[in-house]
Design a protein around this motif. Structure first.
Motif, mmCIF file in Angstrom:
data_model
loop_
_atom_site.group_PDB
_atom_site.id
_atom_site.type_symbol
_atom_site.label_atom_id
_atom_site.label_comp_id
_atom_site.label_asym_id
_atom_site.label_seq_id
_atom_site.Cartn_x
_atom_site.Cartn_y
_atom_site.Cartn_z
ATOM 1 N N PHE A 218 31.579 9.789 52.742
ATOM 2 C CA PHE A 218 31.560 10.921 53.662
ATOM 3 C C PHE A 218 30.370 10.671 54.570
ATOM 4 C CE2 PHE A 218 28.820 12.177 50.211
ATOM 5 C CZ PHE A 218 27.727 12.742 50.844
ATOM 6 N N CYS A 219 30.378 11.278 55.743
ATOM 7 C CA CYS A 219 29.265 11.061 56.663
ATOM 8 C C CYS A 219 28.594 12.395 56.962
ATOM 9 C CB CYS A 219 29.763 10.447 57.971
ATOM 10 S SG CYS A 219 30.481 8.820 57.717
ATOM 11 N N VAL A 220 27.303 12.340 57.163
ATOM 12 C CA VAL A 220 26.579 13.574 57.409
ATOM 13 C C VAL A 220 25.489 13.319 58.444
ATOM 14 C CG1 VAL A 220 24.981 13.200 55.477
ATOM 15 C CG2 VAL A 220 25.408 15.509 56.266
ATOM 16 N N GLN A 221 25.275 14.326 59.282
ATOM 17 C CA GLN A 221 24.220 14.227 60.296
ATOM 18 C C GLN A 221 23.385 15.494 60.261
ATOM 19 O OE1 GLN A 221 25.402 13.207 64.343
ATOM 20 N NE2 GLN A 221 23.943 14.719 65.111
ATOM 21 N N LEU A 222 22.066 15.304 60.264
ATOM 22 C CA LEU A 222 21.174 16.473 60.227
ATOM 23 C C LEU A 222 20.860 16.909 61.646
ATOM 24 C CD1 LEU A 222 19.368 18.363 58.513
ATOM 25 C CD2 LEU A 222 17.535 16.721 58.820
ATOM 26 N N ASP A 223 21.266 18.144 61.959
ATOM 27 C CA ASP A 223 21.008 18.661 63.309
ATOM 28 C C ASP A 223 19.667 19.370 63.387
ATOM 29 O OD1 ASP A 223 23.334 17.688 64.268
ATOM 30 O OD2 ASP A 223 24.460 19.562 64.066
ATOM 31 N N LYS A 224 19.383 20.163 62.358
ATOM 32 C CA LYS A 224 18.211 21.025 62.465
ATOM 33 C C LYS A 224 17.765 21.424 61.075
ATOM 34 C CE LYS A 224 16.962 25.431 64.521
ATOM 35 N NZ LYS A 224 17.613 26.718 64.731
ATOM 36 N N LEU A 225 16.465 21.504 60.906
ATOM 37 C CA LEU A 225 15.966 22.011 59.645
ATOM 38 C C LEU A 225 15.021 23.162 59.907
ATOM 39 C CD1 LEU A 225 15.538 20.560 56.411
ATOM 40 C CD2 LEU A 225 13.415 21.545 57.243
ATOM 41 N N PRO B 184 35.986 10.278 56.453
ATOM 42 C CA PRO B 184 35.900 9.527 57.710
ATOM 43 C C PRO B 184 36.922 8.405 57.833
ATOM 44 C CG PRO B 184 34.043 9.035 56.284
ATOM 45 C CD PRO B 184 34.806 10.132 55.634
ATOM 46 N N GLN B 185 37.499 7.971 56.681
ATOM 47 C CA GLN B 185 38.459 6.861 56.770
ATOM 48 C C GLN B 185 39.799 7.302 57.314
ATOM 49 O OE1 GLN B 185 37.954 5.674 52.759
ATOM 50 N NE2 GLN B 185 36.844 3.811 53.293
ATOM 51 N N GLN B 186 40.060 8.614 57.227
ATOM 52 C CA GLN B 186 41.334 9.099 57.753
ATOM 53 C C GLN B 186 41.210 9.309 59.247
ATOM 54 O OE1 GLN B 186 42.732 12.608 55.799
ATOM 55 N NE2 GLN B 186 43.528 11.423 54.080
ATOM 56 N N PRO B 187 42.161 8.828 59.982
ATOM 57 C CA PRO B 187 42.081 9.034 61.435
ATOM 58 C C PRO B 187 42.158 10.514 61.759
ATOM 59 C CG PRO B 187 44.209 8.116 60.784
ATOM 60 C CD PRO B 187 43.342 8.072 59.574
ATOM 61 N N GLY B 188 41.386 10.901 62.722
ATOM 62 C CA GLY B 188 41.438 12.287 63.186
ATOM 63 C C GLY B 188 40.645 13.242 62.332
ATOM 64 N N ASP B 189 39.799 12.712 61.443
ATOM 65 C CA ASP B 189 38.963 13.608 60.631
ATOM 66 C C ASP B 189 37.781 14.060 61.473
ATOM 67 O OD1 ASP B 189 38.110 14.978 58.366
ATOM 68 O OD2 ASP B 189 36.763 13.350 57.843
ATOM 69 N N ALA B 190 37.804 15.327 61.829
ATOM 70 C CA ALA B 190 36.802 15.828 62.775
ATOM 71 C C ALA B 190 35.490 16.146 62.065
ATOM 72 C CB ALA B 190 37.330 17.080 63.464
ATOM 73 N N TRP B 191 34.407 16.143 62.837
ATOM 74 C CA TRP B 191 33.111 16.577 62.321
ATOM 75 C C TRP B 191 33.124 18.088 62.208
ATOM 76 C CZ3 TRP B 191 28.954 13.533 60.849
ATOM 77 C CH2 TRP B 191 29.082 12.163 61.102
ATOM 78 N N GLN B 192 32.583 18.557 61.066
ATOM 79 C CA GLN B 192 32.499 20.000 60.868
ATOM 80 C C GLN B 192 31.045 20.391 60.724
ATOM 81 O OE1 GLN B 192 35.438 19.435 57.640
ATOM 82 N NE2 GLN B 192 36.029 21.512 58.153
ATOM 83 N N ARG B 193 30.752 21.632 61.127
ATOM 84 C CA ARG B 193 29.372 22.114 61.017
ATOM 85 C C ARG B 193 29.221 23.020 59.805
ATOM 86 N NH1 ARG B 193 26.443 21.501 65.714
ATOM 87 N NH2 ARG B 193 27.729 20.793 67.458
ATOM 88 N N THR B 194 28.081 22.931 59.158
ATOM 89 C CA THR B 194 27.783 23.867 58.075
ATOM 90 C C THR B 194 26.274 23.912 57.869
ATOM 91 O OG1 THR B 194 28.358 24.534 55.826
ATOM 92 C CG2 THR B 194 27.897 22.225 56.163
ATOM 93 N N THR B 195 25.854 24.823 56.999
ATOM 94 C CA THR B 195 24.444 24.937 56.659
ATOM 95 C C THR B 195 24.281 24.737 55.157
ATOM 96 O OG1 THR B 195 24.113 26.483 58.452
ATOM 97 C CG2 THR B 195 22.412 26.428 56.749
ATOM 98 N N ILE B 196 23.404 23.823 54.783
ATOM 99 C CA ILE B 196 23.110 23.628 53.367
ATOM 100 C C ILE B 196 21.770 24.289 53.075
ATOM 101 C CG2 ILE B 196 22.931 21.949 51.511
ATOM 102 C CD1 ILE B 196 24.168 19.903 53.289
ATOM 103 N N GLU B 197 21.724 25.005 51.977
ATOM 104 C CA GLU B 197 20.484 25.667 51.602
ATOM 105 C C GLU B 197 20.139 25.314 50.176
ATOM 106 O OE1 GLU B 197 19.671 29.939 52.365
ATOM 107 O OE2 GLU B 197 21.583 29.808 53.408
ATOM 108 N N VAL B 198 18.900 25.620 49.810
ATOM 109 C CA VAL B 198 18.536 25.562 48.405
ATOM 110 C C VAL B 198 19.446 26.547 47.675
ATOM 111 C CG1 VAL B 198 16.673 25.930 46.771
ATOM 112 C CG2 VAL B 198 16.184 25.093 49.046
ATOM 113 N N ASN B 199 19.969 26.175 46.559
ATOM 114 C CA ASN B 199 20.909 26.982 45.776
ATOM 115 C C ASN B 199 22.293 27.085 46.410
ATOM 116 O OD1 ASN B 199 19.514 27.781 43.409
ATOM 117 N ND2 ASN B 199 18.302 29.216 44.610
#
Lengths: 600, 366
Positions: A253-260, A283-298
């Motif tokens: 899976f791929c991940v990009q950090l936008d903001k902390l 990411p190996q499937q064609p057309g798998d779009a990037w999604q946004r989310t927020t990860i937090e402690v807990n």
């Protein structure tokens, strides 16, 4: 785990004269004794305590698995017995052979105990309740009274009422008294069921933990704002692989950090931090779009079995280096901290300064190593941080030039320079300087270094454990089984219903036509009963009690000796009508009487 | 911030009142036990009877009644000839309700012992209320669950342990247990109020989770109930030793009148220890499972053999051993009581040593 010594099976075999004094027989005997010894309750208890004892070093000594640095420090400190302990597995207790030996023996003992018990239980489920004992007055709970219905009707009523209350009932004619009946009933089979569920869940739990240890993995890395990575073994700073995991078939899976973002209390305690990320689950499937989310402690991100955690955060100073030939480069590196004020240490290394021929590389490499203070205060030339938030970032660094030693093939920390290179004189300290954001320093050769700012980094961890769902399932079953086995009690009740007057020969019709004497006995098979109240209710199921004229009692004492038991109990009561005796009432108001057997 | 700090002050004052009340109650209970009138209690009647019986050279393990009950208390009842077996005979006194002594005497004015005992209960309840006020106001002042550091944890621990004892005392009239519950509780309360005290404030990010409510409260409740269980087992051992000695030296009047003889019967103590343990053990199991669920969310692994987890596992194993030992011949009675005590020692060890000496994932105190 039963403790019945069960001599029956052994004695059945011994009287037969051995046809051949074979070794096979002796071996079998030996094996059987070993098996009996291993599955006995005493052995299980000792193994249980050994397990507890063996776990103790896991809590008191640093463990490789939990803290590499601490364990290494411990080894460095205790040079005499540290290595010995290490060799014996004391720093890796829960994977050590001796620890495994204890829990495997314990589980074999457990299986050897639980399997026969399951068979017994299955048999019990089909068995009928125990026949009514001769003297119900000897039971820990007993009562006797008279009812206004004939024995058959009374027995019908008792049976029907008991069945309605989900008792298992056996009704039979009383052999000693013509026209009499006995009803025996038993309840609480769930106790043993709960007990078995508890023990089987322990085995299941061990299986689930083992699954995790075999097929699970976890990896962690630091990622700066704006950076991204795709999950593979190489993408992690540290990777902890399960026994069968070689890292080639991670689900990517791929991940990009936008903001902390981080929040701090006025005292400087981190009260919360969040990472805004974008990710591609597949990411190996064609057309798998990037999604946004927020990860937090807990609040980890869950992606088809894999979980992504935000474990920590910190700062990376950003520098702009301008060489004398006019070439510039923006450099940065993550600084790490063990400090509540996030005073961080790290090193920015430039192994390939621009415009320098490859052969001169070993004299012109640059390193900027030292401290980053998010809210810097300088006192007497020493920079400290007074608050973890980056309100006035400062940098207190030493600048080195020479050979960083990065090409030697020996891996080195990204957070520090190789002190060996400095000691060998290959890397020279050329300047020590404190910089605030926007300030710059010029080196002896005209190179300038400007502290342009900082960015945040997040420590992310990927975890995968295929056993953890099952661990939860078995833990819940374990708890349920435990509660059932502790709350429910196995209990029995017996009714003996005899016609009144039947014993009295010719007077039968006169004194008690259509009336019955009801004797009830009760027994809880475990000592934490509290069965008394329920027994009181159940015992009255035969119908409302009617008074017993004293004359009748007197008459029945003079009856034939074969019915002396009923006569005895009928004669005993001082109170006419219902006589109720309760033996051994003690403690918490509970008529506890353990039967001589174990059911744990 | 201002109203919060005054509420925090109320909390601290209430906790000081709690400490004082528990101390006073402890002293009262001590006086009660020391001044207990010897004559009418059934326990002493039994010891006296045994002294007479032993003098006349009879074996004391008499009757089916002894056989019925001795199994609960310890060794086999048939062993009337062995010292430990005959010691268990005291247990037969359990055949009469232990409340008999209390219910017989209301015609007479209460003895000094009784007065101190009652005073102890009243003061304990006052302390309990103060303890509750302290916990609640602390929670309001900090704006969170007041179970985030060792001070708050200890306060809650004291509260539940004392509550559990008060409930038991109301049910069984066995006030004597209080001495052994209140001694560790008072020590803990003083330790909490002085050394462990921390200012009310927010908690670090990883503790901001609803799991805190589930995990930490169940840990503290089960731990405190297990304290009562452990106290009952300590008393069991004292009482058992006393009974054995009295049997060995039946003529020693001083010994017969010594303090352990005033404790509740072996059977009752065993029952209290067991009943409280079977309430607390599933709760403790639940607390550990909840902790594992939280760890999965917060630390990325449901079980990482962190020192705290390891010692929790150890004490869980001991309590599992206790429940099994109580049903195993040769382990009932004294040995089972020891297992129970060791289990509780592990819990206390986990609360203090692991928090303050060993560093691990659970190191939030500092």
């Amino acid at each position: 785990m039963t403790i019945t010594d069960a001599p029956g099976r052994t004695t059945g075999a011994t009287p037969r004269p051995p046809a051949k004094p074979g070794k096979v027989r002796a071996t079998l005997q030996f094996l059987r004794n070993v098996w009996r010894g291993l599955t006995s309750m005493r052995t299980a208890l000792i193994l249980l305590f050994l397990l507890a004892l063996a776990s103790l070093p896991g809590a008191l000594l640093p463990q490789w698995d939990n803290g590499r640095e601490k364990t290494q420090a411990y080894l460095d400190e205790h040079t005499t017995w540290g290595p010995l302990l290490n060799k014996l597995g004391f720093f890796d207790v829960f994977a050590s052979p001796w620890y495994s030996a204890i829990y495997l023996l314990l589980f074999i003992s457990l299986i050897g105990c639980v399997l026969p018990r399951s068979v017994d239980f299955a048999r019990q489920l089909r068995a009928k309740p125990v026949r009514t004992p001769r003297n119900l007055a000897r039971m820990p709970l007993s009562t006797e009274y008279r009812v206004d219905t004939d024995p058959e009707a009374t027995a019908d009523r008792v049976e029907q009422q008991l069945r309605q209350r989900h008792w298992r009932v056996l009704r039979s004619a009383e052999p000693a008294t013509a026209g009499g009946y006995t009803v025996s009933a038993e309840k609480g089979y769930l106790r043993e069921f709960g007990n078995l569920v508890f023990h089987f869940s322990l085995i299941g739990l061990l299986g689930a933990v083992a699954t995790g240890a075999l097929f699970g993995y976890s990896g962690s890395r630091l990622i700066g704002t704006g950076e991204s990575y795709c999950s593979s073994v190489a993408s992690y700073d540290t990777f902890r692989a399960g026994i069968t995991v070689d890292g080639t078939d991670l689900t990517p899976f791929c991940v990009q950090l936008d903001k902390l973002t981080a929040q701090f209390s006025p005292e400087g305690m981190a009260t919360g931090f969040q990472a805004d990320v974008q990710y591609q689950a597949n990411p190996q499937q064609p057309g798998d779009a990037w999604q946004r989310t927020t990860i937090e402690v807990n609040e980890p991100l869950r992606l088809n079995g894999q979980r992504l955690y935000l474990m920590g955060h910190g700062y990376a100073p950003e520098l702009k280096v301008t060489w004398p030939n006019g070439q510039t480069r923006d450099v940065t590196s993550n600084f790490i901290s063990n400090d509540a004020s996030l005073l961080s240490t790290g090193a920015v290394k430039i192994p390939d300064p621009p415009g320098v021929p490859a052969d001169q590389n070993s004299t012109k490499q640059l390193a900027i190593a030292g401290l980053f203070a998010p809210t810097a205060v300088v006192q007497g030339g020493i920079m400290t941080s007074v608050f973890p938030q980056a309100t006035a970032p400062g940098l207190a660094v030493k600048i080195y030039r020479g050979d960083l030693g990065v090409n030697s093939g020996v891996p080195q920390s990204v957070y520090a320079i190789d002190q060996g290179q400095v000691d060998a004189g290959k890397l020279k300290e050329i300047k020590e300087v404190n910089l605030m954001v926007g300030q710059r320093t010029t080196l002896d050769d005209g190179t300038t270094i400007e502290f342009t700012g900082y960015r945040n980094w997040a420590a992310l961890q990927t975890s995968y454990d295929p056993g953890q769902f099952w661990a939860l399932v078995f833990a819940v079953l374990l708890l349920g089984g435990l509660m059932i086995s502790l709350i429910i009690k196995r209990r029995r009740v017996w009714f003996r219903i005899t016609p009144i007057g039947a014993d009295n020969g010719p007077d039968a019709g006169a004194g008690g036509a259509g009336r019955s004497l009801v004797s009830v006995g009760g027994l809880a098979r475990t000592d934490q009963a509290g069965y008394g109240a329920e027994f009181d209710t159940v015992a009255r199921l035969a119908g409302p009690a009617v008074p017993d004229p004293a004359t009748e009692a007197a008459a029945s004492t003079a009856t034939s000796p074969e019915h002396s038991q009923q006569a005895e109990s009928a004669a005993a009561p001082a109170v006419p009508g219902t006589e109720r005796r309760r033996r051994q009432r003690a403690g918490l108001g509970d008529p506890a009487q353990p039967e001589r057997e174990s059911d744990e | 911030m201002n109203p919060n700090s005054s509420i925090a002050q109320v909390s601290d004052l209430a906790f000081q009142a709690t400490m004082a009340a528990y101390l006073v109650a402890l002293v009262c209970l001590g006086i009660e036990l020391a001044a207990k009138r010897r004559a009418p209690t059934e326990l002493e009647a039994v010891s006296a009877a045994r002294r007479v019986a032993a003098k006349s050279g009879l074996l004391v393990g008499s009757g089916a009644g002894a056989a019925n009950t001795a199994g609960i208390a310890g060794t086999a009842a048939t062993a009337g000839s062995t010292p430990s077996g005959s010691a268990d005979v005291t247990v037969t006194s359990g055949q009469q309700p232990p409340t008999a002594a209390q219910t017989q005497g209301p015609a007479q004015p209460p003895s000094w012992s009784e007065r101190f005992g009652r005073a102890a209960m009243v003061v304990t309840v006052v302390g309990l209320v103060a303890n509750l006020i302290s916990i609640v106001t602390r929670g309001i002042a900090a704006g969170r669950l007041p179970l985030a550091n060792v001070y708050e944890f200890s306060a809650a621990f004291c509260f539940v342990a004392v509550l559990c004892w008060v409930v038991l005392a109301a049910k069984t009239k066995a006030r004597g247990l209080g001495l052994f519950v209140l001694t560790p509780v008072t020590l803990l309360a003083f330790l909490a109020g002085t050394v462990l005290w921390q200012k009310a404030g927010p908690v670090v990010a990883s503790l901001n989770s609803y799991w805190k409510w589930i995990h930490v409260t169940t840990v503290s409740i089960s731990g405190s109930v297990l304290l009562v269980s452990g106290a009952a087992s300590v008393m069991y051992l004292l009482r058992h030793r006393y009974d054995r000695k009295v049997t060995e030296h039946p003529d020693d009047v001083d010994l017969a009148n010594s303090l352990p003889g005033k404790l509740p019967s072996l059977q009752l103590l065993d029952k209290i220890a067991y009943r409280t343990a079977i309430v607390a053990f599933p709760l403790y199991t639940f607390a550990i499972i909840a902790g594992a669920l939280w760890a999965e969310v917060a630390w990325g692994r449901y079980w990482s053999w962190d020192p705290k987890e390891t010692v929790a596992f150890i004490s869980w194993v001991f309590y599992a051993g206790y429940l099994h030992a109580r049903h195993t011949s040769g382990w009932r009675g004294v040995r089972a009581a020891w297992v129970n005590i060791v289990g509780f020692a592990a819990i206390i060890f986990n609360l203090f040593f692991i928090n303050y000496v060993v560093t691990g994932l659970h190191s939030y105190a500092s």
